[in-house]
Structures are given as C-alpha cells and as structure tokens.
Write a protein that holds these residues in place. Sequence first.
Motif, PDB file in Angstrom:
ATOM      1  N   SER A  14      44.848  75.630   2.267  1.00  0.00           N
ATOM      2  CA  SER A  14      45.623  76.205   1.158  1.00  0.00           C
ATOM      3  C   SER A  14      45.070  75.710  -0.162  1.00  0.00           C
ATOM      4  CB  SER A  14      47.098  75.800   1.281  1.00  0.00           C
ATOM      5  OG  SER A  14      47.812  76.172   0.116  1.00  0.00           O
ATOM      6  N   ARG A  16      46.754  76.342  -3.057  1.00  0.00           N
ATOM      7  CA  ARG A  16      47.891  76.223  -3.970  1.00  0.00           C
ATOM      8  C   ARG A  16      47.952  74.808  -4.548  1.00  0.00           C
ATOM      9  NH1 ARG A  16      53.606  75.792  -3.655  1.00  0.00           N
ATOM     10  NH2 ARG A  16      53.485  74.752  -1.628  1.00  0.00           N
ATOM     11  N   SER A  19      50.208  72.415  -2.828  1.00  0.00           N
ATOM     12  CA  SER A  19      50.162  72.662  -1.384  1.00  0.00           C
ATOM     13  C   SER A  19      50.602  71.483  -0.516  1.00  0.00           C
ATOM     14  CB  SER A  19      48.728  73.051  -0.979  1.00  0.00           C
ATOM     15  OG  SER A  19      48.582  72.976   0.431  1.00  0.00           O
ATOM     16  N   SER A  20      51.528  71.765   0.371  1.00  0.00           N
ATOM     17  CA  SER A  20      51.991  70.744   1.318  1.00  0.00           C
ATOM     18  C   SER A  20      50.974  70.523   2.438  1.00  0.00           C
ATOM     19  CB  SER A  20      53.335  71.169   1.901  1.00  0.00           C
ATOM     20  OG  SER A  20      53.281  72.501   2.400  1.00  0.00           O
ATOM     21  N   ASN A  21      50.161  71.515   2.732  1.00  0.00           N
ATOM     22  CA  ASN A  21      49.109  71.308   3.733  1.00  0.00           C
ATOM     23  C   ASN A  21      48.017  70.396   3.184  1.00  0.00           C
ATOM     24  OD1 ASN A  21      49.641  73.004   6.288  1.00  0.00           O
ATOM     25  ND2 ASN A  21      50.241  74.341   4.600  1.00  0.00           N
ATOM     26  N   GLU A  85      50.002  78.477   7.964  1.00  0.00           N
ATOM     27  CA  GLU A  85      50.116  79.647   8.848  1.00  0.00           C
ATOM     28  C   GLU A  85      50.389  80.871   7.977  1.00  0.00           C
ATOM     29  OE1 GLU A  85      52.042  79.662  12.805  1.00  0.00           O
ATOM     30  OE2 GLU A  85      53.549  80.924  11.863  1.00  0.00           O
ATOM     31  N   ASN A  87      50.803  84.721   8.330  1.00  0.00           N
ATOM     32  CA  ASN A  87      50.981  85.819   9.284  1.00  0.00           C
ATOM     33  C   ASN A  87      50.514  85.431  10.688  1.00  0.00           C
ATOM     34  OD1 ASN A  87      52.039  87.522   7.237  1.00  0.00           O
ATOM     35  ND2 ASN A  87      49.961  87.787   6.473  1.00  0.00           N
ATOM     36  N   PHE A  88      50.969  84.256  11.114  1.00  0.00           N
ATOM     37  CA  PHE A  88      50.751  83.739  12.475  1.00  0.00           C
ATOM     38  C   PHE A  88      49.317  83.294  12.745  1.00  0.00           C
ATOM     39  CE2 PHE A  88      53.777  87.359  12.551  1.00  0.00           C
ATOM     40  CZ  PHE A  88      54.931  86.604  12.523  1.00  0.00           C
ATOM     41  N   GLY A 121      54.588  74.756   7.464  1.00  0.00           N
ATOM     42  CA  GLY A 121      54.861  76.185   7.405  1.00  0.00           C
ATOM     43  C   GLY A 121      56.258  76.497   6.907  1.00  0.00           C
ATOM     44  N   GLY A 122      56.703  77.664   7.234  1.00  0.00           N
ATOM     45  CA  GLY A 122      58.043  78.090   6.836  1.00  0.00           C
ATOM     46  C   GLY A 122      59.094  77.506   7.770  1.00  0.00           C
ATOM     47  N   GLY A 126      55.356  76.896  11.242  1.00  0.00           N
ATOM     48  CA  GLY A 126      54.010  77.384  11.534  1.00  0.00           C
ATOM     49  C   GLY A 126      53.665  77.128  12.982  1.00  0.00           C
ATOM     50  N   MET A 156      56.881  72.503   2.309  1.00  0.00           N
ATOM     51  CA  MET A 156      56.675  72.570   0.855  1.00  0.00           C
ATOM     52  C   MET A 156      57.759  71.845   0.082  1.00  0.00           C
ATOM     53  SD  MET A 156      58.127  75.286   2.234  1.00  0.00           S
ATOM     54  CE  MET A 156      57.353  76.874   2.454  1.00  0.00           C
TER      55      MET A 156
END
Length: 189
Positions: A14, A16, A19-21, A85, A87-88, A121-122, A126, A156
């Motif tokens: 990510s 962003r 970003s948390s990732n 993740e 869209n999977f 993820g959400g 994820g 996040m």
Amino acid sequence: VTSARFQVVAFSGSVRAASSNTGLVHLAARLAAERWPDELAVSITDVVRDLPWYDEDLEAAPPESVVTWRDMVSAADALLLGMPEYNFGPSGLAKNAIDWLTRPPAVRVLQGKVMAMMTSGGKGGGNRVQDTLALILQLLGNTVVDEPRVQIAMGMTRIGADGATDDAEVIDAVSAKLEALVAALRTRA
Ligand SMILES: Cc1cc2nc3c(=O)[nH]c(=O)nc-3n(C[C@H](O)[C@H](O)[C@H](O)COP(=O)(O)O)c2cc1C
C-alpha cells in the motif's frame, strides 16, 4: 546487508501515507531488531513504488529500479510482505513487484525464498488475499510461512504507518509471525 544470519527484504503493498500495512512492516522490523538481532536483518524498501508496470520490452535494458529490486531479493533469504487485500487479492503494486522478480525465467530471483505475509484489511481482516498469494508464491517455488496468520481487522484504526501501536493483539500477532519465520529459516538453513 548486515552480519545477521538471515537477510529479510520487506515491503508494503500500500502506498497510502497512513497505511496500516506499511505500519505492520515497520512494527515487524522493530520487533525483529529487538528480539532476533543476531538472526533477522529486516530491510524495508520502497523501491517497489518506482517500478514501471511490467513490460517485456524493458527487459533488454531494465531501469535502475528493476535492477535494484532484483538484486535485493536475490541477496535475501526471505521476503516479508505488508499485503493489503484489494478485492480479495493483492494490490496491483504488489503483484507488479512480484512479476518483475519472475522474468526472464532463466534468471528468476523469486524462487527458493521463505515468504511471510501480514495483512491489515477491512472488517474481515483481509482473510482471502493470503490464500491467493500463497498459491502463486508456492507455484513459483517458494516456501510460504502460512501460520500463524496476521490478518488484522480494521487495522487502519489500530496501527500507524510508522508501526506505532499499543494494540497488544497486533503486536502479538506480528511477533508470532516473526517467530514462525525464524523457525522456517532455521529449518531451511
Ligand atoms: C480497491 C479496494 C479494494 C478493497 N477490497 C478489500 C477486500 O477485498 N477485503 C478487505 O478486507 N478489505 C478491502 N479493502 C479495504 C482495505 O483492506 C483497507 O482499505 C485497508 O486498510 C488498506 O490498507 P492500508 O491501511 O495499508 O492502506 C479494499 C480497499 C480498496 C481501496
């Protein structure tokens, strides 16, 4: 490259700013330095952001970012991925970074590596991307450290991009992943 026994290259999928990732990757690097200073040297790289879209036309004279990325991975024992993740599946940036490591086939650097993924993820944390990506990485001839999973739900809100967090569940999950990574590297050595 340091004198630690195992070299680990880490990147976030990510870009962003918050970003948390990216945060999971920074947290992992910090925990590795604290707990396994003699065994794990984690180098975080942003060079994956500079890679062009994979293009076979560039293979004859690959740009500097591609050469740097391949050399880093070639020298590494393991890769640690902060993997969102989307869209999977993996983010486009992550898939592109992986694809660059697989060509030309005769000099594929992405094989025989130990791979570990961490996902923020959400609501579901994820919980699909790692299965998808593990299959790809295994088919490419790598060892995936599948368990224990780092699949942080709503990450996040739980970790900053610099890895700052006071969430014990997040810290414990990343620690456990690193422990499994070290164990896999020792077994392979
Ligand atoms: C295009 C797109 C697709 C997404 N698809 C998923 C998904 O399939 N599963 C999931 O858990 N989260 C999904 N999300 C939410 C992301 O997991 C969430 O935005 C996450 O925090 C991104 O990580 P970051 O903090 O590192 O940027 C999606 C987000 C985007 C932008």
